[in-house]
Design a protein around this motif. Structure first.
Motif, mmCIF file in Angstrom:
data_model
loop_
_atom_site.group_PDB
_atom_site.id
_atom_site.type_symbol
_atom_site.label_atom_id
_atom_site.label_comp_id
_atom_site.label_asym_id
_atom_site.label_seq_id
_atom_site.Cartn_x
_atom_site.Cartn_y
_atom_site.Cartn_z
ATOM 1 N N ILE A 80 0.845 -1.201 0.000
ATOM 2 C CA ILE A 80 0.000 0.000 0.000
ATOM 3 C C ILE A 80 0.882 1.254 0.000
ATOM 4 N N PRO A 81 0.680 2.156 -0.966
ATOM 5 C CA PRO A 81 1.458 3.401 -0.987
ATOM 6 C C PRO A 81 1.256 4.212 0.289
ATOM 7 N N ASN A 82 2.317 4.931 0.675
ATOM 8 C CA ASN A 82 2.298 5.647 1.949
ATOM 9 C C ASN A 82 3.218 6.848 1.839
ATOM 10 N N LYS A 83 2.810 7.973 2.411
ATOM 11 C CA LYS A 83 3.636 9.188 2.334
ATOM 12 C C LYS A 83 4.932 9.038 3.119
ATOM 13 N N ASP A 84 4.956 8.111 4.079
ATOM 14 C CA ASP A 84 6.151 7.915 4.888
ATOM 15 C C ASP A 84 7.105 6.875 4.310
ATOM 16 N N THR A 85 6.708 6.219 3.234
ATOM 17 C CA THR A 85 7.568 5.230 2.589
ATOM 18 C C THR A 85 8.344 5.934 1.476
ATOM 19 N N ILE A 86 9.595 6.248 1.756
ATOM 20 C CA ILE A 86 10.453 7.004 0.832
ATOM 21 C C ILE A 86 11.449 6.037 0.184
ATOM 22 N N LEU A 87 11.520 6.059 -1.120
ATOM 23 C CA LEU A 87 12.422 5.139 -1.818
ATOM 24 C C LEU A 87 13.879 5.477 -1.557
ATOM 25 N N ARG A 88 14.694 4.426 -1.407
ATOM 26 C CA ARG A 88 16.124 4.582 -1.124
ATOM 27 C C ARG A 88 16.959 3.924 -2.223
ATOM 28 N N GLU A 89 18.118 4.487 -2.442
ATOM 29 C CA GLU A 89 19.070 3.933 -3.410
ATOM 30 C C GLU A 89 19.293 2.440 -3.157
ATOM 31 N N GLY A 90 19.245 1.667 -4.230
ATOM 32 C CA GLY A 90 19.540 0.249 -4.121
ATOM 33 C C GLY A 90 18.337 -0.643 -3.908
ATOM 34 N N GLN A 91 17.168 -0.047 -3.664
ATOM 35 C CA GLN A 91 15.959 -0.856 -3.542
ATOM 36 C C GLN A 91 15.438 -1.240 -4.930
ATOM 37 N N ILE A 92 14.516 -2.210 -4.951
ATOM 38 C CA ILE A 92 13.733 -2.461 -6.154
ATOM 39 C C ILE A 92 12.267 -2.334 -5.773
ATOM 40 N N ILE A 93 11.445 -1.875 -6.709
ATOM 41 C CA ILE A 93 10.028 -1.647 -6.406
ATOM 42 C C ILE A 93 9.169 -2.161 -7.549
ATOM 43 N N SER A 94 8.177 -2.955 -7.187
ATOM 44 C CA SER A 94 7.202 -3.439 -8.164
ATOM 45 C C SER A 94 5.971 -2.538 -8.116
ATOM 46 N N ILE A 95 5.583 -2.057 -9.293
ATOM 47 C CA ILE A 95 4.371 -1.253 -9.423
ATOM 48 C C ILE A 95 3.351 -2.060 -10.209
ATOM 49 N N ASP A 96 2.204 -2.284 -9.594
ATOM 50 C CA ASP A 96 1.094 -2.990 -10.231
ATOM 51 C C ASP A 96 -0.048 -1.986 -10.364
ATOM 52 N N VAL A 97 -0.666 -1.908 -11.549
ATOM 53 C CA VAL A 97 -1.704 -0.898 -11.763
ATOM 54 C C VAL A 97 -2.767 -1.439 -12.705
ATOM 55 N N GLY A 98 -4.005 -1.015 -12.459
ATOM 56 C CA GLY A 98 -5.114 -1.367 -13.326
ATOM 57 C C GLY A 98 -5.942 -0.139 -13.645
ATOM 58 N N ALA A 99 -6.551 -0.130 -14.833
ATOM 59 C CA ALA A 99 -7.441 0.958 -15.237
ATOM 60 C C ALA A 99 -8.672 0.369 -15.911
ATOM 61 N N LYS A 100 -9.821 0.966 -15.644
ATOM 62 C CA LYS A 100 -11.084 0.548 -16.249
ATOM 63 C C LYS A 100 -11.589 1.662 -17.145
ATOM 64 N N LYS A 101 -11.763 1.337 -18.426
ATOM 65 C CA LYS A 101 -12.203 2.310 -19.424
ATOM 66 C C LYS A 101 -13.323 1.682 -20.249
ATOM 67 N N ASP A 102 -14.439 2.379 -20.350
ATOM 68 C CA ASP A 102 -15.584 1.889 -21.140
ATOM 69 C C ASP A 102 -16.004 0.485 -20.723
ATOM 70 N N GLY A 103 -15.904 0.210 -19.411
ATOM 71 C CA GLY A 103 -16.408 -1.048 -18.881
ATOM 72 C C GLY A 103 -15.433 -2.203 -18.892
ATOM 73 N N TYR A 104 -14.184 -1.979 -19.367
ATOM 74 C CA TYR A 104 -13.203 -3.058 -19.453
ATOM 75 C C TYR A 104 -11.885 -2.645 -18.789
#
Length: 256
Positions: A80-104
């Motif tokens: 869950i994204p959080n304002k207190d979670t600040i990315l640091r050098e050397g980390q890896i981050i997975s971003i998963d995203v979905g969008a619904k457009k015209d019902g799909y």
């Protein structure tokens, strides 16, 4: 199992939704660097989705509070994204995203480096992508589903990594999660899985780890981490099954 067959009109709507998802991931690729918060990434993602007249697929889904999942290092999925979670050098981050457009829906994920990362982490990210493309290369009408699963597992394990068993890919369309389930490993059953047909749509999403494949859920009820603390990578695309094979809807030039 009720697998939904889509017509060409539905496919065209899914292409539009997929392009929005790809645009979000392109922007995430540009923004991700040491010092940015995951909340800022989430805000940028939601702005892009809504600017296209689309809705964030994840926001409100079973109560999920954000538009993206932002999963760092040992977190496999659903961070869950959080304002207190600040990315640091050397980390890896997975971003998963979905969008619904015209019902799909469109749904995709990538794992990005935060600044300079270790060679081992780079190999992990590459292995997730390679595993996806090995599975994808097998997609065509008439193929049994678990042949895709076997290709993903073989590629990840050949690279020295493990494949998460507890979470799998899925069908997609009017609902973000539809039948069939798409495992990233070859299930130990006699069945070879259903045969793919033209008009199906699936999200294929290898989730692989640098250590054991075993995972556990955080107390927040969402975040899934590796049990042994090893890092994880996630690579996902939405794929339409056409008469010619598989068509990825969630990528754009320059997106890793």
């Amino acid at each position: 199992m009720a697998v939904m067959i889509k017509d060409q009109e539905a496919f065209e709507k899914m292409r539009r939704a997929g392009k929005i998802v790809a645009e979000v991931l392109q922007e995430m690729q540009r923004l991700i660097k040491p010092g940015i918060s995951t909340a800022d990434l989430d805000k940028a993602a939601e702005e892009i989705i809504r600017s296209h007249g689309a809705l964030p697929s994840f926001k409100g889904y079973y109560g999920y509070p954000a538009s993206i999942c932002a999963s760092i290092d040992e977190m496999v999925i659903h961070g869950i994204p959080n304002k207190d979670t600040i990315l640091r050098e050397g980390q890896i981050i997975s971003i998963d995203v979905g969008a619904k457009k015209d019902g799909y829906h469109g749904d995709a994920a990538r794992t990005f480096p935060v600044g300079r990362i270790s060679e081992e982490d780079r190999k992990l990210i590459k292995a997730a992508k390679d595993a996806f493309y090995e599975g994808y290369s097998r997609i065509r009408p008439g193929i049994h589903l678990y042949k895709i699963s076997a290709g993903i597992q073989k590629t990840a394990e050949k690279a020295g990594f493990s494949v998460v068993r507890d979470y799998v890919g899925h069908g997609i369309g009017r609902e973000m999660h539809e039948d069939p389930q798409v495992p990233n490993y070859r299930p130990r059953v006699l069945s070879r899985g259903l045969r793919l047909e033209e008009g199906m749509a699936i999200a294929v999403e290898p989730m692989i780890t640098a250590g054991s494949w075993k995972v556990e859920i955080l107390p927040d009820g969402w975040g899934v981490i590796t049990r042994d603390g090893s890092k994880a990578a996630h690579y996902e695309n939405t794929i339409l099954i056409t008469k010619d094979g598989g068509e990825i809807t969630t990528t754009l030039p320059g997106l890793e």
